[in-house]
Write a protein that holds these residues in place. Structure first.
Motif, PDB file in Angstrom:
ATOM      1  N   GLY A  76       0.824  -1.201   0.000  1.00  0.00           N
ATOM      2  CA  GLY A  76       0.000   0.000   0.000  1.00  0.00           C
ATOM      3  C   GLY A  76       0.858   1.250   0.000  1.00  0.00           C
ATOM      4  N   ASN A  77       0.387   2.287   0.653  1.00  0.00           N
ATOM      5  CA  ASN A  77       1.106   3.553   0.670  1.00  0.00           C
ATOM      6  C   ASN A  77       2.129   3.665   1.800  1.00  0.00           C
ATOM      7  OD1 ASN A  77      -0.026   4.791  -1.596  1.00  0.00           O
ATOM      8  ND2 ASN A  77      -1.844   5.422  -0.450  1.00  0.00           N
ATOM      9  N   ASP A  78       2.093   2.735   2.743  1.00  0.00           N
ATOM     10  CA  ASP A  78       3.031   2.810   3.869  1.00  0.00           C
ATOM     11  C   ASP A  78       4.365   2.177   3.485  1.00  0.00           C
ATOM     12  OD1 ASP A  78       1.816   0.330   3.669  1.00  0.00           O
ATOM     13  OD2 ASP A  78       2.046  -0.102   5.812  1.00  0.00           O
ATOM     14  N   ILE A  79       5.040   2.790   2.512  1.00  0.00           N
ATOM     15  CA  ILE A  79       6.298   2.238   2.001  1.00  0.00           C
ATOM     16  C   ILE A  79       7.469   3.113   2.417  1.00  0.00           C
ATOM     17  CG2 ILE A  79       5.142   1.206   0.019  1.00  0.00           C
ATOM     18  CD1 ILE A  79       6.273   3.464  -1.696  1.00  0.00           C
ATOM     19  N   THR A  80       8.662   2.515   2.384  1.00  0.00           N
ATOM     20  CA  THR A  80       9.893   3.264   2.645  1.00  0.00           C
ATOM     21  C   THR A  80      10.796   3.169   1.427  1.00  0.00           C
ATOM     22  OG1 THR A  80       9.789   2.835   5.021  1.00  0.00           O
ATOM     23  CG2 THR A  80      11.919   3.515   4.117  1.00  0.00           C
ATOM     24  N   VAL A  81      11.147   4.318   0.882  1.00  0.00           N
ATOM     25  CA  VAL A  81      12.052   4.387  -0.260  1.00  0.00           C
ATOM     26  C   VAL A  81      13.440   4.749   0.252  1.00  0.00           C
ATOM     27  CG1 VAL A  81      12.591   5.578  -2.425  1.00  0.00           C
ATOM     28  CG2 VAL A  81      10.195   5.119  -1.808  1.00  0.00           C
ATOM     29  N   GLY A  82      14.401   3.876   0.015  1.00  0.00           N
ATOM     30  CA  GLY A  82      15.784   4.181   0.372  1.00  0.00           C
ATOM     31  C   GLY A  82      16.398   5.048  -0.716  1.00  0.00           C
ATOM     32  N   LEU A  83      17.104   6.101  -0.321  1.00  0.00           N
ATOM     33  CA  LEU A  83      17.737   7.004  -1.284  1.00  0.00           C
ATOM     34  C   LEU A  83      19.203   7.195  -0.922  1.00  0.00           C
ATOM     35  CD1 LEU A  83      17.651   9.053  -3.629  1.00  0.00           C
ATOM     36  CD2 LEU A  83      16.923  10.789  -1.954  1.00  0.00           C
ATOM     37  N   LEU A  84      20.076   6.829  -1.863  1.00  0.00           N
ATOM     38  CA  LEU A  84      21.514   6.977  -1.673  1.00  0.00           C
ATOM     39  C   LEU A  84      22.061   7.947  -2.713  1.00  0.00           C
ATOM     40  CD1 LEU A  84      22.511   3.216  -1.173  1.00  0.00           C
ATOM     41  CD2 LEU A  84      22.062   4.925   0.595  1.00  0.00           C
ATOM     42  N   LEU A  85      22.545   9.100  -2.264  1.00  0.00           N
ATOM     43  CA  LEU A  85      23.138  10.079  -3.156  1.00  0.00           C
ATOM     44  C   LEU A  85      24.646  10.129  -2.943  1.00  0.00           C
ATOM     45  CD1 LEU A  85      20.439  12.922  -3.046  1.00  0.00           C
ATOM     46  CD2 LEU A  85      20.738  11.102  -4.735  1.00  0.00           C
ATOM     47  N   PRO A  86      25.408  10.543  -3.965  1.00  0.00           N
ATOM     48  CA  PRO A  86      26.857  10.323  -3.930  1.00  0.00           C
ATOM     49  C   PRO A  86      27.710  11.348  -3.225  1.00  0.00           C
ATOM     50  CG  PRO A  86      26.220  11.204  -6.051  1.00  0.00           C
ATOM     51  CD  PRO A  86      24.952  11.018  -5.270  1.00  0.00           C
ATOM     52  N   GLU A  87      27.309  12.633  -3.229  1.00  0.00           N
ATOM     53  CA  GLU A  87      28.216  13.652  -2.702  1.00  0.00           C
ATOM     54  C   GLU A  87      27.493  14.962  -2.481  1.00  0.00           C
ATOM     55  OE1 GLU A  87      29.144  16.228  -5.050  1.00  0.00           O
ATOM     56  OE2 GLU A  87      29.107  15.263  -7.001  1.00  0.00           O
ATOM     57  N   LYS A  88      28.215  15.910  -1.882  1.00  0.00           N
ATOM     58  CA  LYS A  88      27.639  17.212  -1.568  1.00  0.00           C
ATOM     59  C   LYS A  88      28.371  18.360  -2.252  1.00  0.00           C
ATOM     60  CE  LYS A  88      25.923  15.727   2.970  1.00  0.00           C
ATOM     61  NZ  LYS A  88      25.956  15.951   4.443  1.00  0.00           N
ATOM     62  N   GLU A  89      29.465  18.049  -2.968  1.00  0.00           N
ATOM     63  CA  GLU A  89      30.211  19.092  -3.671  1.00  0.00           C
ATOM     64  C   GLU A  89      29.326  19.777  -4.700  1.00  0.00           C
ATOM     65  OE1 GLU A  89      33.287  20.465  -3.622  1.00  0.00           O
ATOM     66  OE2 GLU A  89      33.803  19.406  -1.784  1.00  0.00           O
ATOM     67  N   ASN A  90      28.554  18.958  -5.423  1.00  0.00           N
ATOM     68  CA  ASN A  90      27.593  19.499  -6.378  1.00  0.00           C
ATOM     69  C   ASN A  90      26.326  19.850  -5.605  1.00  0.00           C
ATOM     70  OD1 ASN A  90      25.627  19.879  -8.422  1.00  0.00           O
ATOM     71  ND2 ASN A  90      26.782  18.565  -9.814  1.00  0.00           N
ATOM     72  N   THR A  91      25.927  21.091  -5.635  1.00  0.00           N
ATOM     73  CA  THR A  91      24.835  21.561  -4.789  1.00  0.00           C
ATOM     74  C   THR A  91      23.481  20.959  -5.138  1.00  0.00           C
ATOM     75  OG1 THR A  91      24.515  23.482  -6.250  1.00  0.00           O
ATOM     76  CG2 THR A  91      25.987  23.758  -4.363  1.00  0.00           C
ATOM     77  N   ARG A  92      23.352  20.378  -6.312  1.00  0.00           N
ATOM     78  CA  ARG A  92      22.053  19.879  -6.751  1.00  0.00           C
ATOM     79  C   ARG A  92      21.495  18.796  -5.851  1.00  0.00           C
ATOM     80  NH1 ARG A  92      22.422  15.395 -11.494  1.00  0.00           N
ATOM     81  NH2 ARG A  92      20.456  14.878 -10.476  1.00  0.00           N
ATOM     82  N   TYR A  93      22.343  17.913  -5.312  1.00  0.00           N
ATOM     83  CA  TYR A  93      21.852  16.736  -4.590  1.00  0.00           C
ATOM     84  C   TYR A  93      21.076  17.090  -3.328  1.00  0.00           C
ATOM     85  CZ  TYR A  93      24.719  14.045  -7.805  1.00  0.00           C
ATOM     86  OH  TYR A  93      25.252  13.501  -8.936  1.00  0.00           O
ATOM     87  N   GLU A  94      21.645  17.979  -2.536  1.00  0.00           N
ATOM     88  CA  GLU A  94      20.975  18.366  -1.295  1.00  0.00           C
ATOM     89  C   GLU A  94      19.836  19.348  -1.564  1.00  0.00           C
ATOM     90  OE1 GLU A  94      21.945  17.381   2.046  1.00  0.00           O
ATOM     91  OE2 GLU A  94      22.971  15.850   0.878  1.00  0.00           O
ATOM     92  N   LYS A  95      20.054  20.239  -2.518  1.00  0.00           N
ATOM     93  CA  LYS A  95      19.099  21.316  -2.746  1.00  0.00           C
ATOM     94  C   LYS A  95      17.883  20.880  -3.566  1.00  0.00           C
ATOM     95  CE  LYS A  95      18.851  26.141  -4.205  1.00  0.00           C
ATOM     96  NZ  LYS A  95      19.602  27.308  -4.709  1.00  0.00           N
ATOM     97  N   PHE A  96      18.107  19.989  -4.541  1.00  0.00           N
ATOM     98  CA  PHE A  96      17.025  19.617  -5.445  1.00  0.00           C
ATOM     99  C   PHE A  96      16.620  18.146  -5.329  1.00  0.00           C
ATOM    100  CE2 PHE A  96      19.157  23.200  -7.683  1.00  0.00           C
ATOM    101  CZ  PHE A  96      18.114  24.103  -7.608  1.00  0.00           C
ATOM    102  N   ASP A  97      17.563  17.235  -5.631  1.00  0.00           N
ATOM    103  CA  ASP A  97      17.207  15.816  -5.775  1.00  0.00           C
ATOM    104  C   ASP A  97      16.513  15.244  -4.537  1.00  0.00           C
ATOM    105  OD1 ASP A  97      19.075  14.671  -8.367  1.00  0.00           O
ATOM    106  OD2 ASP A  97      19.680  16.536  -7.435  1.00  0.00           O
ATOM    107  N   TYR A  98      17.163  15.360  -3.395  1.00  0.00           N
ATOM    108  CA  TYR A  98      16.596  14.778  -2.169  1.00  0.00           C
ATOM    109  C   TYR A  98      15.228  15.374  -1.850  1.00  0.00           C
ATOM    110  CZ  TYR A  98      15.731  14.204   2.829  1.00  0.00           C
ATOM    111  OH  TYR A  98      15.127  13.963   4.043  1.00  0.00           O
ATOM    112  N   LYS A  99      15.152  16.676  -1.892  1.00  0.00           N
ATOM    113  CA  LYS A  99      13.903  17.357  -1.536  1.00  0.00           C
ATOM    114  C   LYS A  99      12.764  16.970  -2.483  1.00  0.00           C
ATOM    115  CE  LYS A  99      11.981  21.949  -0.584  1.00  0.00           C
ATOM    116  NZ  LYS A  99      10.767  21.759  -1.378  1.00  0.00           N
ATOM    117  N   ILE A 100      13.046  16.955  -3.772  1.00  0.00           N
ATOM    118  CA  ILE A 100      11.997  16.652  -4.758  1.00  0.00           C
ATOM    119  C   ILE A 100      11.537  15.208  -4.642  1.00  0.00           C
ATOM    120  CG2 ILE A 100      11.504  16.453  -7.234  1.00  0.00           C
ATOM    121  CD1 ILE A 100      13.523  18.837  -7.570  1.00  0.00           C
ATOM    122  N   ILE A 101      12.490  14.290  -4.474  1.00  0.00           N
ATOM    123  CA  ILE A 101      12.120  12.877  -4.325  1.00  0.00           C
ATOM    124  C   ILE A 101      11.273  12.678  -3.073  1.00  0.00           C
ATOM    125  CG2 ILE A 101      13.057  10.572  -3.809  1.00  0.00           C
ATOM    126  CD1 ILE A 101      15.377  11.297  -5.752  1.00  0.00           C
TER     127      ILE A 101
END
Length: 373
Positions: free
Chosen positions: A43-68
């Motif tokens: 159902g809807n009670d799911i957990t999505v694991g998200l592994l991102l590679p680094e923080k040097e590129n600002t996109r991962y923290e600012k966009f990818d994680y938040k949007i997902i």
């Protein structure tokens, strides 16, 4: 604006919208009974694991994680969760993080691999535990269920074509420096391959470098060596694989006393890169719609674990091969050549940045000059 890429982009947006409509309609049968990684009863009670590679590129923290995270929340009526880890460019650390997600029995994993080879062990462990894995942004090795990224060879082609165009008449006799990305990133190999289709036999490739860990510090050292070996006045332009490398290259040119920086490419449309483009220090970047990629990845993850095969198939109509697996279901998102002429039609229109964020005091006059107000 690049009409070819824009058209492709709109097509993918339409496809994602169609897939979302299918999700809302509740369409889709479960995957085959023998497929241990899929569950039509989730159902809807799911957990999505998200592994991102680094923080040097600002996109991962600012966009990818938040949007997902926001998209998962929306798709699951606020019942789903995202378990997020960032590896900070450490492949061994990311492997441990993936094992933690497996031990925690998350329902699906999105992984943007630091090292596509190293992570394969974690992908197999997840598969053995019945957890589907979707490679996000970089193509991981191992038995992944799907892949979503930008059209990476097209990224390189766009960069290479822009650089040759910037060099103008007599480009074939002009020397450029090629500053590629990290050898451990499969995307970097694709960027390079795409760029070479536009650069080889059209310019003189005086020096070629692979930038360890995509680190601007390493790029700076390589550019300094290039100037020593090729000669500052002999360098007509630089192919820089991303904006971090571009920034390092531009800093080296300025430190060497160059008044007008020769054409330098980039990628990721980072805020500082957009400002450099407006000011004339950086020639171009490649804009990749992070909201489009991240939201589609979240849709894929939710559809996969809930067994919505029609929606999942609609989101993965492309096919790609990795060194370990063939015909992987995929979505390849198109890209746009970002220049001073189309900033308003790309990063501003898509709400990546506002005019106020871009046109700060040091860039105000340059913004006024191109009518950006």
């Amino acid at each position: 604006m690049n009409t070819r890429n824009t058209g492709l982009r709109r097509t993918v947006i339409s496809l994602a919208a169609s897939a979302s409509a299918l999700s809302l309609a509740g369409c889709g049968m479960g995957f085959g009974e023998s497929d241990a990684t899929a569950s039509a009863t989730k159902g809807n009670d799911i957990t999505v694991g998200l592994l991102l590679p680094e923080k040097e590129n600002t996109r991962y923290e600012k966009f990818d994680y938040k949007i997902i995270k926001d998209t998962v929340t929306k798709l699951t009526e606020k019942k789903g969760e995202v378990a997020y880890y960032n590896a900070e460019q450490d492949a061994a650390k990311q492997l441990r993080q993936m094992q933690q997600l497996v031990d925690d029995k998350v329902d699906v994993i999105l992984v943007d691999a630091v090292d596509s080879v190293t992570i394969a062990k974690g992908v197999r462990a997840a598969k053995d535990a019945g957890i589907p894995v979707i490679a996000y942004d970089r193509l991981a090795q191992g038995p992944i269920d799907a892949y979503i990224s930008f059209d990476n060879e097209l990224v390189g082609e766009v960069q290479g074509k822009a650089l040759v165009g910037a060099l103008g008449a007599g480009a074939a006799s002009k020397k450029i420096i090629m500053m590629n990305g990290s050898l451990t990133d499969p995307n970097a190999k694709q960027f390079k391959a795409g760029a070479l289709t536009e650069l080889e036999d059209k310019v003189v490739l005086a020096k070629r470098w692979d930038t360890k860990d995509w680190n601007p510090v390493n790029a700076k050292a390589n550019m300094e060596k290039s100037i020593q070996e090729v000669g500052l006045s002999n360098i007509a332009g630089v192919y820089a694989a991303n904006d971090g490398i571009a920034g390092a290259v531009i800093d080296v040119f300025k430190a060497a006393g160059v008044s007008k920086v020769p054409p330098v490419t980039g990628q990721d449309a980072e805020l500082i890169a957009v400002q450099r483009i407006i000011k004339g220090d950086q020639y171009m970047s490649v804009y990749k719609s992070y909201p489009q990629e991240a939201s589609a990845a979240a849709e894929m993850a939710v559809a996969r674990v809930q067994g919505r095969s029609i929606e999942f198939d609609a989101l993965t109509r492309d096919k790609v091969d990795s060194p370990t697996d063939k015909n992987i279901p995929a979505q390849l998102v198109p890209v746009v050549d970002l220049t001073a002429e189309n900033i308003e039609d790309t990063v501003i229109q898509d709400s990546i940045y506002t005019v106020q964020q871009i046109c700060t005091a040091p860039y105000k006059s340059a913004c006024n000059a191109i009518g950006l107000k």
